[in-house]
Design a protein around this motif. Sequence first.
Motif: not given
Length: 82
Positions: A43-60
């Motif tokens: 019904g709706a577009p899927p959510g986008l999940l990102l799992f990371a051990r070392s975290g995420f960059t500022g731009d992400l």
Amino acid sequence: MSTATETAIGEAKGTLTPVGLPHLERLEHLERLRGLLPGARVGAPPGLLLFARSGFTGDLRREADRRDDVEPVDLHRMYRGE
């Protein structure tokens, strides 16, 4: 109890460096291809999940903050919640 269903596409990274925008772009590409598969209608577009051990960059993180469909999940959130 809720009977709502949410569809998501995710990626988990165990790298030593923070996850950045190229990983999100790969998930966006997969989301576009998902509609081509038989029986892949939702019904709706899927959510986008990102799992990371070392975290995420500022731009992400900035991109995720401005969007409702992107959810970065780091170790703190996985083990302790928000």
